[in-house]
Write a protein that holds these residues in place. Structure first.
Motif, PDB file in Angstrom:
ATOM      1  N   PRO A 133      20.110  46.213  13.455  1.00 25.59           N
ATOM      2  CA  PRO A 133      19.857  47.205  12.404  1.00 25.59           C
ATOM      3  C   PRO A 133      18.895  46.720  11.312  1.00 25.59           C
ATOM      4  O   PRO A 133      18.395  47.510  10.535  1.00 25.59           O
ATOM      5  CB  PRO A 133      21.247  47.491  11.829  1.00 25.59           C
ATOM      6  N   GLU A 134      18.633  45.417  11.253  1.00 29.56           N
ATOM      7  CA  GLU A 134      17.709  44.868  10.266  1.00 29.56           C
ATOM      8  C   GLU A 134      16.284  44.769  10.805  1.00 29.56           C
ATOM      9  O   GLU A 134      15.424  44.187  10.159  1.00 29.56           O
ATOM     10  CB  GLU A 134      18.188  43.485   9.807  1.00 29.56           C
ATOM     11  N   GLU A 135      16.031  45.310  11.991  1.00 25.15           N
ATOM     12  CA  GLU A 135      14.704  45.288  12.584  1.00 25.15           C
ATOM     13  C   GLU A 135      14.158  46.704  12.654  1.00 25.15           C
ATOM     14  O   GLU A 135      14.918  47.666  12.745  1.00 25.15           O
ATOM     15  CB  GLU A 135      14.753  44.679  13.998  1.00 25.15           C
ATOM     16  N   TYR A 136      12.823  46.800  12.615  1.00 23.88           N
ATOM     17  CA  TYR A 136      12.173  48.099  12.602  1.00 23.88           C
ATOM     18  C   TYR A 136      10.945  48.071  13.491  1.00 23.88           C
ATOM     19  O   TYR A 136      10.284  47.040  13.629  1.00 23.88           O
ATOM     20  CB  TYR A 136      11.732  48.461  11.169  1.00 23.88           C
ATOM     21  N   TYR A 137      10.609  49.210  14.061  1.00 20.40           N
ATOM     22  CA  TYR A 137       9.337  49.358  14.745  1.00 20.40           C
ATOM     23  C   TYR A 137       8.279  49.633  13.684  1.00 20.40           C
ATOM     24  O   TYR A 137       8.557  50.277  12.656  1.00 20.40           O
ATOM     25  CB  TYR A 137       9.386  50.519  15.744  1.00 20.40           C
ATOM     26  N   ASP A 138       7.062  49.170  13.940  1.00 16.73           N
ATOM     27  CA  ASP A 138       5.962  49.392  12.995  1.00 16.73           C
ATOM     28  C   ASP A 138       5.834  50.866  12.641  1.00 16.73           C
ATOM     29  O   ASP A 138       5.639  51.225  11.484  1.00 16.73           O
ATOM     30  CB  ASP A 138       4.635  48.906  13.585  1.00 16.73           C
ATOM     31  N   ARG A 139       5.943  51.742  13.649  1.00 19.18           N
ATOM     32  CA  ARG A 139       5.755  53.181  13.436  1.00 19.18           C
ATOM     33  C   ARG A 139       6.772  53.758  12.455  1.00 19.18           C
ATOM     34  O   ARG A 139       6.517  54.772  11.823  1.00 19.18           O
ATOM     35  CB  ARG A 139       5.835  53.932  14.761  1.00 19.18           C
ATOM     36  N   GLU A 140       7.941  53.098  12.321  1.00 18.08           N
ATOM     37  CA  GLU A 140       8.957  53.579  11.383  1.00 18.08           C
ATOM     38  C   GLU A 140       8.598  53.233   9.939  1.00 18.08           C
ATOM     39  O   GLU A 140       9.012  53.926   9.011  1.00 18.08           O
ATOM     40  CB  GLU A 140      10.321  52.955  11.701  1.00 18.08           C
TER      41      GLU A 140
END
Length: 182
Positions: free
Chosen positions: A93-100
């Motif tokens: 949950p602490e990771e994100y895709y660039d597009r987000e």
């Protein structure tokens, strides 16, 4: 939706393996045996992972389409992308895709509107948010919890703990390093 997951480096050995510059937090998932990836070339090429392994801190991948060193050398510098569902999220949950992150508004911890995220820059040591400031200039902010304590995808903003010189490089404090320096 296509997401960049790596860049192919030099060939390793004579059996068609290549080293990868990994650009995903889920390399075991993205480079699993049988996974298909596409290149960012025109037209795109599809590559199928035959096998992958870690060697001296580097991911080595063998693609079905590269049976030997000569074929592997032809893949050098290609960017690899994986097809993911539009609503897919990273497992952590602490990771994100660039597009987000791209397009989120940026606020400081003092409540000031500080701009908009326009890119995520991936460096070997850490990731950086590229932020377009209201004045039109852009700054880079390390994507670390001390400087970016909150990312709220529902409310569409990133909270930045501003420090002297971080969001306004012209306003950075200059501290003399030696007596008499100015």
């Amino acid at each position: 939706m296509l997401v960049t997951v790596g860049r192919i480096g030099r060939a390793h050995g004579i059996k068609g393996e290549v080293g990868l510059d990994v650009r995903t937090d889920e390399p075991d998932r993205r480079f699993a045996d049988g996974a298909t990836l596409v290149t960012d070339t025109k037209p795109p090429r599809t590559l199928t992972v035959e096998s992958s392994r870690w060697h001296s801190g580097r991911l080595l991948v063998k693609f079905v389409e590269s049976p030997d060193r000569t074929a592997a050398e032809q893949l050098r510098n290609l960017v690899l992308q994986a097809e993911i569902a539009e609503d897919e999220r990273p497992e952590d949950p602490e990771e994100y895709y660039d597009r987000e992150l791209i397009g989120l508004s940026v606020r400081t911890t003092d409540g000031e509107q500080a701009g908009e995220v326009i890119d995520v820059v991936h460096l070997p040591s850490q990731d950086l948010l590229e932020i377009r400031r209201p004045a039109g200039n852009a700054v880079l902010v390390p994507l670390v919890e001390q400087l970016v304590p909150k990312i709220d995808l529902d409310e569409k903003y990133v909270l930045v703990a501003d420090r002297p010189g971080l969001l306004d490089p012209e306003g950075a404090e200059v501290t003399p390093t030696e007596p008499g320096d100015s």
